[in-house]
Scaffold this motif. Structure first.
Motif, PDB file in Angstrom:
ATOM      1  N   LYS A  70      22.641  52.170  72.696  1.00 24.78           N
ATOM      2  CA  LYS A  70      22.568  50.742  72.363  1.00 24.78           C
ATOM      3  C   LYS A  70      21.209  50.339  71.814  1.00 24.78           C
ATOM      4  N   VAL A  72      18.738  47.523  72.183  1.00 27.86           N
ATOM      5  CA  VAL A  72      18.456  46.405  73.087  1.00 27.86           C
ATOM      6  C   VAL A  72      17.135  45.734  72.680  1.00 27.86           C
ATOM      7  N   CYS A  73      16.006  46.355  72.977  1.00 20.43           N
ATOM      8  CA  CYS A  73      14.734  45.711  72.605  1.00 20.43           C
ATOM      9  C   CYS A  73      14.361  45.988  71.152  1.00 20.43           C
ATOM     10  N   ASP A  74      14.771  47.129  70.642  1.00 20.26           N
ATOM     11  CA  ASP A  74      14.448  47.566  69.279  1.00 20.26           C
ATOM     12  C   ASP A  74      12.944  47.651  69.034  1.00 20.26           C
ATOM     13  N   GLY A  76      10.888  49.966  71.335  1.00 16.91           N
ATOM     14  CA  GLY A  76      10.307  51.046  72.130  1.00 16.91           C
ATOM     15  C   GLY A  76       9.817  50.649  73.498  1.00 16.91           C
ATOM     16  N   THR A  77      10.528  49.722  74.155  1.00 17.52           N
ATOM     17  CA  THR A  77      10.064  49.349  75.497  1.00 17.52           C
ATOM     18  C   THR A  77      11.113  49.502  76.589  1.00 17.52           C
ATOM     19  N   CYS A  78      12.412  49.605  76.251  1.00 12.72           N
ATOM     20  CA  CYS A  78      13.426  49.545  77.313  1.00 12.72           C
ATOM     21  C   CYS A  78      14.147  50.869  77.580  1.00 12.72           C
ATOM     22  N   GLY A  79      14.247  51.726  76.586  1.00 12.58           N
ATOM     23  CA  GLY A  79      14.883  53.029  76.790  1.00 12.58           C
ATOM     24  C   GLY A  79      16.383  53.071  76.568  1.00 12.58           C
ATOM     25  N   ALA A  80      17.007  51.935  76.217  1.00 11.00           N
ATOM     26  CA  ALA A  80      18.466  51.931  76.033  1.00 11.00           C
ATOM     27  C   ALA A  80      18.913  52.872  74.911  1.00 11.00           C
ATOM     28  N   CYS A  81      18.020  53.111  73.981  1.00 12.64           N
ATOM     29  CA  CYS A  81      18.358  53.914  72.795  1.00 12.64           C
ATOM     30  C   CYS A  81      17.960  55.383  72.957  1.00 12.64           C
ATOM     31  N   TYR A  91      12.637  57.435  71.949  1.00 11.85           N
ATOM     32  CA  TYR A  91      13.218  56.120  71.700  1.00 11.85           C
ATOM     33  C   TYR A  91      13.706  56.145  70.256  1.00 11.85           C
ATOM     34  N   CYS A  93      15.045  53.926  68.526  1.00 10.93           N
ATOM     35  CA  CYS A  93      14.770  52.697  67.766  1.00 10.93           C
ATOM     36  C   CYS A  93      13.386  52.731  67.148  1.00 10.93           C
TER      37      CYS A  93
HETATM   38  S1  FES Z   1      16.212  49.738  72.127  1.00 11.22           S
HETATM   39 FE1  FES Z   1      14.719  49.457  73.695  1.00 11.22          FE
HETATM   40  S2  FES Z   1      13.478  51.268  73.526  1.00 11.22           S
HETATM   41 FE2  FES Z   1      14.850  51.379  71.875  1.00 11.22          FE
END
Ligand code: FES
Ligand code: FES
Length: 190
Positions: A70, A72-74, A76-81, A91, A93
């Protein structure tokens, strides 16, 4: 988060292996229009035509219908990608697709075998390790990468291995449970 090839998207993209040309004329600039980019994703070759500025995440989600990971933050802070590139988590994104040509890319989409979930995916289901689910693909991939490197992590090692990922719903305890439960069952190197 260990990151391979995290690059400012503003950086000019140069073609690899053109040292001789560079020596005479400077770096060859590619783009800004579409250029051919070949990726190895989940063991399959993927030929794309994309602008050099396109991230690995967008290339796979928007051009290859690999939508498991997914955005999410786009930033490089959340890790969803989180994806695995040559054995290391990145990451996606914040990684340009053009930079990871020639590398082995693994996404959450490639983890299951037919209808059989990967043991880490199954552990997340068994322990109910998700709420909204947006962070889950990234956590699953990060857990797979961790267990392939450290098959029997201590809780501290597991926490450290997953500390590049954030769950805003607060399911950390169950995510940790899923990680330790998958470790107890054993995860083979992918
Ligand atoms: S979407 Fe959050 S780190 Fe990539
Ligand atoms: S389950 Fe919602 S962000 Fe983690």
């Amino acid at each position: 988060m260990k990151s391979a090839g995290v690059t400012s998207l503003a950086t000019a993209v140069t073609s690899a292996g053109a040292a001789d040309v560079e020596a005479q004329t400077g770096p060859r600039v590619v783009g800004p229009g579409d250029v051919p980019v070949t990726l190895m994703v989940n063991g399959k070759r993927l030929e794309l035509k994309i602008e050099p500025r396109v991230t690995l995440l967008d290339a796979l989600r928007n051009r290859a219908d690999l939508t498991g990971n997914k955005r999410v933050c786009d930033r490089g802070t959340c890790g969803a990608c989180t994806m695995i590139v040559d054995g290391r988590t990145v990451y996606s994104c914040s990684t340009l697709a053009i930079e990871v040509q020639g590398k082995q890319i693994r996404t959450v989409d490639g983890l299951s075998t037919g209808n059989t979930l990967h043991p880490v995916q199954q552990a997340f289901c068994d322990t109910d390790g998700l709420m909204c689910g947006f962070c889950t693909p990234g956590f699953v991939v990060a857990t797979v990468a961790l267990l392939e490197k450290i098959p029997r992590p201590t809780p501290e090692q597991a926490r450290r291995g997953l500390d590049g990922n954030i769950c805003r719903c607060g399911t950390f305890n169950r995510i940790m449970e899923a990680c330790m439960s998958a470790a107890a069952k054993g995860v083979r190197r992918g």
